[in-house]
Design an enzyme around this catalytic site. Structure first.
Site, short mmCIF file in Angstrom:
data_model
loop_
_atom_site.label_atom_id
_atom_site.label_comp_id
_atom_site.label_asym_id
_atom_site.label_seq_id
_atom_site.Cartn_x
_atom_site.Cartn_y
_atom_site.Cartn_z
N VAL A 165 0.87 -1.28 0.00
CA VAL A 165 0.07 0.01 0.13
C VAL A 165 1.06 1.29 -0.19
CG1 VAL A 165 -2.01 -1.15 1.09
CG2 VAL A 165 -0.33 0.04 2.41
N GLU A 166 0.31 2.42 -0.37
CA GLU A 166 0.82 3.77 -0.41
C GLU A 166 2.09 3.88 -1.04
OE1 GLU A 166 1.26 5.82 3.48
OE2 GLU A 166 -0.79 5.68 4.03
#
Ligand SMILES: Cc1cc2nc3c(=O)[nH]c(=O)nc-3n(C[C@H](O)[C@H](O)[C@H](O)COP(=O)(O)OP(=O)(O)OC[C@H]3O[C@@H](n4cnc5c(N)ncnc54)[C@H](O)[C@@H]3O)c2cc1C
Length: 752
Positions: A436-437
């Site tokens: 993620v991110e």
């Protein structure tokens, strides 16, 4: 000056304008997001150490401390991670109520809007503590406080939007989520096909100008329970209702999830983590234009807004979780290695165990140092985009290694799942942080150096802006200034790198930092080598460097090490140069220097222009990569940090959640303390070649009191090494009752 500009600079300017690769708006906005900080110093090749050391550390207010010791501890006490993951597959309702009531979702929202108004450091500390109790709870609390409606409204929302939505988000009346990712657009989120067409429509009984939205998002954290969806989509104005342009670009808006046409899907199960996550869709959902965050003026500015918000958020959430994970691994694994005996002695005495244990301890030291330094920058109002990228990538990557090591040292104890396994869920969650991110491969290969070279380089951005200036004369003027300053800088860097490399950094600048002074010298040396190599790569490859991902990744690794090692040195100073912690610092330095030297060697060996490759090798690494990493002495000393109950161990693993429970952690801690306290007694028995405490008492080797303490320690150890087992019918609905199970197997055997 004008002679130089018109005769020498002008042809270079014209050539460079021609070969400068085109840059899309989204690329430019991503590159320009946030600001630069210590990364820019590292890029100069001559970092100013006094600047780093005089930077105030991140601290907490009394109110923030009270929150950590009050509501955070209370929340942790409500969380039973095993039940959350395997029975309820959600946080218990009382925990949901509690986080809303205590405004955990409004940590970053200012007090004037009903939030807690906490600093980034306090936010990080809260996430860190909760994550060592329950990852699902930590992610649940983290997400509304990072990239999403709250942060976007605070930064870009109109006054009316802030007054309307922020109080509702702060007290949990609204639960937010943020939808950027769609099936076709993952890492390349800007390629989404989710759309918003500007048109007239009816909203709450009135005809207004608005957007008709269609989207399909997936992987959205808190999506299944959200009441307010922050949505990224591409806005179009085919009927020219707001202006002359038809394609307006990425836009972000607030979508109350009860609106007609919104479908909130089922839940994903990401790596068996049970925080709320799922897909959602919108079919012809109509919203008025004032639901765009920032209002109509922000149409098409979504990407810039997202990148700006990400520049800060990426430095807090996952780095905090990862630093906590490494500290947790250090505390539990050190304790377990100490109490677990094989071949008649504690496994911590084996060098094979010391090696991964030292790696875990040093990682815990390193990651928390970097987290604190980054939070200090964020507390001061910086939004260091490159540093945030470095933090996200390296914190999650190193946490992965630390957790793997912790699993290996625990052996079967951490493999067998059940309420008594305190590591298994952390191990399973690792891929989530990696993905993620900004997934890590992309971040390493494309972002860290790709963005760093342009943002943190002292002259490059000015040169590029000058080359892209529509006003040619103004561009030439600005380019002339930046270009020649760059040339001067390059020559200085060349001689600086040559001098420092050939003298092995012995005379490179360093503050008087006691035993750590030499480390600063080496970092000064590597910083100048990095600056020179980066300049030469940019000069010879130009825009093509963007596609040379392997080369870019190596530069990113060097820049990252320079940042992370600076943070470790800063921590050492801030904590008052603790002698016992020196082993951890030394480990980080030697491991980091090895990485830097290897990457510089790989850069020289793979520079496409071979002459430049050889030249760089001659200047920065005349004798090749020579650092071999932490010595066996350092490894041994570093492992000891987590094998004794000591102030050093407390510093390394400070402020984790220590709720007493059945998960085995309290039992582990108790056994560890008892084993450490009775080691002397055990040694005396060992020297007398006695195994039976009763006999040792009889022979006067130990007292009865000591025998009792030894028995208590053995009992505590026996409880820790226990693992869970389950009745077959508890694991599978195939077996209804235990009696049926035996029958089931017998019948099966009979059939075969
Ligand atoms: C549990 C979970 C929670 C999430 N929460 C949210 C959320 O709340 N909101 C939201 O909008 N999104 C969310 N996401 C989405 C997340 O941000 C994406 O998964 C991520 O951006 C990667 O996209 P992808 O999974 O489609 O991978 P892909 O884009 O398919 O990438 C696959 C691999 O290719 C690599 N790669 C891609 N491009 C390059 C390149 N140019 N160079 C080198 N390597 C490259 C990637 O690093 C990755 O390793 C979540 C995802 C997960 C798994």
């Amino acid at each position: 000056m004008s002679f130089r500009r018109d005769t020498i600079t002008k042809p270079i300017f014209s050539w460079a304008r021609g070969v400068l690769p085109p840059m899309s708006d989204t690329e430019r906005e991503a590159l320009e997001a946030g600001d630069v900080w210590w990364d820019a110093d590292l890029f100069t090749g001559n970092p100013d150490w006094t600047k780093l050391l005089s930077n105030p550390p991140a601290t907490l207010t009394e109110e923030e401390k009270a929150f950590l010791n009050g509501p955070v501890d209370e929340l942790c006490a409500m969380l039973d991670d095993w039940k959350i993951n395997w029975e309820w597959r959600d946080l218990p309702p009382e925990a949901w109520d509690y986080v809303k009531r205590q405004k955990f979702f409004g940590m970053i929202i200012p007090k004037e809007f009903g939030g807690l108004g906490f600093s980034p450091y306090a936010h990080s500390e809260v996430v860190r503590k909760i994550s060592t109790r329950s990852l699902a709870a930590a992610v649940t609390v983290m997400v509304p406080n990072s990239l999403g409606p709250g942060e976007l409204l605070m930064r870009f929302g109109t006054k009316e939007q802030q007054e309307r939505w922020l109080p509702r988000l702060a007290d949990g009346r609204d639960i937010p989520c943020f939808g950027l990712t769609s099936p076709e657009a993952g890492s390349d989120a800007a390629s989404m096909i989710d759309s918003g067409i500007i048109c007239k429509g009816t909203f709450e009984g009135n005809e207004v100008l608005g957007l008709k939205l269609n989207w399909h998002k997936r992987y959205i954290t808190l999506g299944p329970v959200a009441t307010l969806l922050g949505l990224a989509f591409k806005a179009y104005d085919p009927d020219h209702l707001v202006g002359s342009e038809e394609e307006l670009g990425i836009t972000v808006a607030l979508i109350p999830t009860h609106l007609p046409g919104v479908s909130i899907g089922h839940r994903h199960l990401p790596a068996m983590q049970v925080f709320q996550n799922g897909p959602n869709w919108g079919k012809d959902v109509f919203i008025p234009l004032d639901y765009i965050i920032g209002g109509k003026e922000r149409l098409g500015q979504g990407w810039k807004m997202l990148m700006t918000a990400l520049a800060a958020g990426r430095g807090i959430s996952l780095p905090s979780l990862s630093a906590a994970g490494a500290a947790f691994a250090a505390r539990t694994t050190g304790a377990y290695a100490r109490i677990r005996e094989q071949f008649g002695i504690s496994i911590s005495k084996f060098e094979g165990i010391e090696e991964p244990l030292a790696r875990i301890a040093a990682t815990a030291y390193q990651l928390d140092a970097a987290r604190r330094l980054t939070c200090a920058a964020l507390n001061q109002g910086h939004h260091p985009a490159v540093i945030s990228g470095i933090m996200k990538l390296h914190a999650t990557e190193r946490m992965r290694i630390a957790i793997d090591d912790a699993m290996d040292i625990h052996g079967g104890k951490a493999v067998i799942d059940g309420p008594q396994n305190y590591l298994g869920n952390l191990y399973r969650s690792v891929p989530v942080g990696i993905t993620v991110e900004g997934a890590n491969i992309l971040t390493r290969n494309l972002i860290v150096f790709g963005q760093g070279a342009i943002r943190a380089h002292p002259y490059l951005l000015d040169e590029m802006n000058a080359l892209r200036d529509d006003d040619r004369a103004r561009g030439l003027e600005a380019f002339d200034k930046a270009f020649w300053a760059h040339v001067g800088h390059s020559f200085t860097t060349l001689f600086r790198a040559l001098g420092r490399s050939w003298s092995f950094g012995l005379f490179a600048p360093a503050p008087d930092a006691g035993d750590a002074t030499g480390f600063y010298r080496q970092l000064s040396r590597y910083s100048s080598a990095f600056a020179l190599c980066a300049d030469m790569a940019l000069l010879t490859l130009g825009g093509a460097l963007k596609r040379k991902e392997m080369l870019s990744a190596r530069f990113g690794d060097v820049l990252s090490e320079l940042y992370l090692l600076s943070a470790a040195l800063k921590r050492w100073e801030e904590e008052g140069r603790q002698k016992e912690d020196f082993a951890a610092l030394e480990y980080c330095m030697q491991a980091g220097f090895r990485t830097i030297e290897n990457r510089l060697a790989e850069i020289c060996a793979n520079m496409p222009n071979r002459f430049v490759g050889w030249l760089l090798k001659f200047v920065v690494q005349p004798f090749g990569a020579r650092v071999v990493g932490p010595s066996d002495r350092v490894v041994h000393q570093c492992a000891q940090l987590v094998l004794e109950p000591s102030a050093a161990r407390e510093r390394l693993t400070a402020d984790l959640s220590h709720v007493d429970d059945d998960g085995g952690r309290a039992r582990l801690e108790e056994a560890f303390v008892l084993v450490a306290a009775t080691e002397d007694i055990a040694k005396r028995m060992h020297a007398a070649r006695l195994h039976d405490p009763a006999e040792a008492v009889k022979k006067g080797i130990i007292t009865q009191g000591e025998a009792d303490r030894l028995a208590a320690a053995h009992e505590a150890v026996a409880k820790v090494i226990e693992v869970d087992d389950f009745a077959p019918e508890a694991l599978s609905p195939i077996y209804k009752k235990s009696a049926d199970v035996h029958q089931f197997f017998q019948e099966r055997v009979a059939r075969s």
